[in-house]
Design an enzyme around this catalytic site. Structure first.
Site, short mmCIF file in Angstrom:
data_model
loop_
_atom_site.label_atom_id
_atom_site.label_comp_id
_atom_site.label_asym_id
_atom_site.label_seq_id
_atom_site.Cartn_x
_atom_site.Cartn_y
_atom_site.Cartn_z
N HIS A 179 14.71 11.02 18.41
CA HIS A 179 14.88 10.79 19.85
C HIS A 179 13.52 10.88 20.52
O HIS A 179 12.85 11.91 20.47
CB HIS A 179 15.86 11.80 20.45
CG HIS A 179 17.28 11.52 20.08
ND1 HIS A 179 18.21 12.49 19.87
CD2 HIS A 179 17.91 10.33 19.88
CE1 HIS A 179 19.37 11.91 19.55
NE2 HIS A 179 19.21 10.61 19.54
N GLU A 182 11.89 13.71 22.91
CA GLU A 182 11.92 15.11 22.47
C GLU A 182 10.58 15.48 21.81
O GLU A 182 10.49 15.79 20.62
CB GLU A 182 13.13 15.31 21.54
CG GLU A 182 14.44 15.02 22.29
CD GLU A 182 15.67 14.86 21.40
OE1 GLU A 182 15.58 15.11 20.19
OE2 GLU A 182 16.73 14.47 21.94
N ARG A 235 14.75 7.57 25.17
CA ARG A 235 15.38 8.26 24.03
C ARG A 235 15.55 7.37 22.79
O ARG A 235 15.42 7.83 21.66
CB ARG A 235 16.76 8.74 24.48
CG ARG A 235 17.71 9.18 23.37
CD ARG A 235 19.05 9.57 24.01
NE ARG A 235 20.14 9.75 23.08
CZ ARG A 235 20.58 10.93 22.65
NH1 ARG A 235 19.98 12.05 23.01
NH2 ARG A 235 21.62 11.00 21.83
N HIS A 304 15.45 18.33 16.84
CA HIS A 304 15.76 17.75 18.16
C HIS A 304 15.46 18.79 19.23
O HIS A 304 15.19 19.95 18.94
CB HIS A 304 17.25 17.39 18.25
CG HIS A 304 17.62 16.19 17.42
ND1 HIS A 304 17.93 14.98 17.98
CD2 HIS A 304 17.71 16.03 16.08
CE1 HIS A 304 18.20 14.11 17.01
NE2 HIS A 304 18.08 14.72 15.84
N GLU A 379 18.23 22.15 17.63
CA GLU A 379 17.95 21.79 19.01
C GLU A 379 16.98 22.86 19.49
O GLU A 379 17.36 24.01 19.73
CB GLU A 379 19.22 21.81 19.88
CG GLU A 379 20.26 20.77 19.49
CD GLU A 379 19.92 19.35 19.95
OE1 GLU A 379 18.90 19.17 20.67
OE2 GLU A 379 20.66 18.42 19.59
ZN LIG Z 1 17.87 14.54 20.05
#
Ligand SMILES: [Zn+2]
Ligand SMILES: *[C@@H]1O[C@H](CO)[C@@H](O)[C@H](O)[C@H]1NC(C)=O
Length: 423
Positions: A179, A182, A235, A304, A379
Site C-alpha cells: 500500500h 504506508e 494507496r 502495513h 499494522e
Molecule cells: Zn496497508
C-alpha cells in the site's frame, strides 16, 4: 441517505490537477466516527467508491458500530457535521489539518538527496540506490533480488541477506509498502535489513544467522512513486480502470478467496480487487517470484500501517484454520515483547476477527499455497493520531520495537520446534 447525493453533486474538478502538481490537502480534517445504521454504512460504501468526492477513507467501512476514519475536504465539513448531527452521531477530530502533517512528516531535505538514513523518508530511487550499495558493500552476505516488474515498467527490487549457505531452505520473506501511502513500512523494512546485516546484539545475530531473509521494501513501486510525486495519500497501483479512477488494491488482488468479501468491485474504490486475480503486473510477477521459493518459506511477513495490530491468517473467515493456535500463542508473546521498549500497545488476532473481513491479501495466498508456518501481517504505528503520515522521528523507534517482536516470534518458534542436528 444524503451522503451519496453529496458525493455525486460535487464531482469537483478543483481536485484534478495538472500532472506536475502535487495534490494538496490544506485544511482537510481527519475525523473518526461510528456509523449507527445499516443504511449509513451502505451510503458510506457508495461514497467511498465515488470519484472525486472530497471524502478519503483511511479505514475500511466495516459495519455498524465499527469506527471509521475519514479525511474530509474543507468544503464538505459543514455538510458532514450536519449529517452526523441529524443522525445523532459524535465525531472526534484526529488531525485538524493534514497538510500540516504532510509538510512536517520528515521527507528528506533536498540537500540530502540521494543519501540514506532512518531520520527521514526516502524516494524509491534512494531506497533502490541503498539496496544496490549494500549488495556491493557486503557481497558475502547481501544479494540484490529482482522480484518482478510493475505496470509502468519499474523493477521490484529486494535483497537476500544470507549469513550461512545452510539456511537456503529456511527463508523469511518480508514485504512492505504494497500500500503506497504506508511509508513507515518501507522505512522499517530497510531498518530491519540494516540491523540484520550489522547489529551485534546476540539475539539479533542469532536471528540473522538462522534464516535467509528476503526483504522487499517496496512491493508496489508505481503507487509508491505516485505517493511521492503527486498524491501523498495514494494507496493502490496505477493501472487506469476508468476515466477518473486508477489502480487496483494490490492487497485485494491475490488469487486466494479473491473478491469473496471486504474488497470492492468498483474501480474508484480504494479496495478495488481488480478485474481478475493477479490483474496487476506487480502482483503477478511477485507471485511468480514467491512461487519459485515457496516450498522453502519458513515465514512470510507483510508490513502495513496503521493501527498497531499483529494479524494472522485468514481474512475471509473467523474460523481458526491451519496453525491458528500456535500463531496466537507466538503472537501474544511477540506483542508483549514489542511493548517493552516504549510501551507501544498492539492487539493480535486473525484478520477477520480482529479488524474486518478482507480477501485477496498476499499473506493469505502465501499461507494457503505453501502452508508457511509463520505468517503475520503487521499494522504498524500509530492509532490514528497521525495515521499514514507518521513523523519521521518515529521511524527508528518503530523499527526497534518491530525488530524486538521479530526476535520474539522466532525465539518462540524455535522453542516450539527445536532444530535437530540433521537439519
Ligand atoms: Zn496497508
Ligand atoms: C485554512 O483555514 C484557515 C483558517 O480558516 C484559513 O485562514 C486558510 O486560508 C485556509 N487555507 C487554505 C489553503 O485554504
Amino acid at each position: 441517505m444524503k451522503f451519496l447525493l453529496v458525493a455525486l453533486a460535487t464531482v469537483a474538478l478543483s481536485a484534478t490537477l495538472a500532472t506536475s502538481d502535487k495534490v494538496r490537502y490544506d485544511n482537510y480534517t481527519l475525523f473518526r466516527f461510528v456509523p449507527k445504521t445499516k443504511a449509513m454504512v451502505q451510503s458510506l460504501i457508495d461514497l467511498e467508491s465515488a470519484p472525486l468526492s472530497g471524502y478519503h477513507f483511511f479505514s475500511p467501512i466495516q459495519g455498524e458500530a465499527q469506527p471509521v476514519d475519514v479525511l474530509i475536504s474543507p468544503d464538505h465539513q459543514a455538510e458532514f457535521k450536519a449529517i452526523l448531527e441529524e443522525n445523532n452521531i459524535e465525531s472526534e477530530v484526529l488531525v485538524e489539518d493534514i497538510q500540516k502533517s504532510i509538510d512536517n512528516e520528515g521527507f528528506r531535505p533536498d540537500t540530502l538527496a540521494g543519501s540514506f538514513d532512518w531520520r527521514a523518508y526516502h524516494t524509491l530511487d534512494e531506497i533502490y540506490g541503498w539496496l544496490r550499495s549494500i549488495a556491493s558493500s557486503y557481497p558475502d552476505r547481501v544479494t540484490l533480488l529482482y522480484g518482478g516488474s510493475t505496470g509502468q515498467g519499474r523493477d521490484i527490487l529486494g535483497v537476500r541477506i544470507s549469513h550461512n549457505p545452510a539456511n537456503a531452505e529456511r527463508i523469511v520473506f518480508i514485504e512492505a509498502n504494497i500500500h503506497a501511502r504506508e511509508w513507515i513500512t518501507s522505512a522499517v523494512a530497510t531498518f530491519i535489513i540494516n540491523q540484520l546485516i550489522g547489529n551485534t546484539d546476540a539475539e539479533v545475530r542469532h536471528l540473522a544467522e538462522s534464516y535467509d531473509f528476503y526483504v522487499f521494501p517496496v512491493f508496489n513501486p508505481d503507487g509508491f512513486v505516485h505517493s511521492h510525486t503527486t498524491n501523498r495519500l495514494w494507496r493502490k497501483t496505477r493501472t487506469q480502470y476508468s476515466i477518473f479512477c486508477y489502480g487496483a488494491d494490490p492487497n485485494r488482488n491475490w488469487p486466494y478467496q479473491w473478491m469473496t468479501g471486504g474488497a470492492s468491485n468498483q474501480p474508484c474504490s480504494d479496495t478495488y480487487g481488480g478485474p481478475a486475480p493477479l490483474s496487476e503486473p506487480s502482483t503477478l510477477s511477485t507471485s511468480n517470484f514467491i512461487r519459485s521459493i515457496g516450498r522453502n518459506l519458513e515465514a512470510y511477513i507483510s508490513l502495513h500501517s496503521y493501527s498497531q495490530m499483529l494479524l494472522l491468517p485468514y481474512g475471509h473467515t473467523t474460523a481458526h484454520l491451519d496453525n491458528y493456535d500456535e500463531l496466537m500463542l507466538i503472537g501474544r508473546q511477540a506483542i508483549q515483547d514489542l511493548s517493552r521498549r516504549y510501551g507501544t500497545q498492539y492487539v493480535v488476532g486473525n484478520i477477520a476477527e480482529t479488524i474486518y473481513v478482507a480477501t485477496g491479501g498476499s499473506m493469505d495466498w502465501v499461507k494457503n499455497e505453501f502452508q508457511v508456518p509463520i505468517s503475520y501481517t503487521y499494522e504498524l504505528r500509530d492509532l490514528g493520531q497521525n495515521g499514514f503520515i507518521l513523523p519521521a522521528e518515529e521511524i527508528i523507534p518503530t523499527g526497534l520495537e518491530t525488530l524486538d517482536s521479530l526476535v520474539s516470534i522466532f525465539r518462540s518458534y524455535e522453542l516450539l520446534h527445536p532444530r535437530t542436528d540433521s537439519e
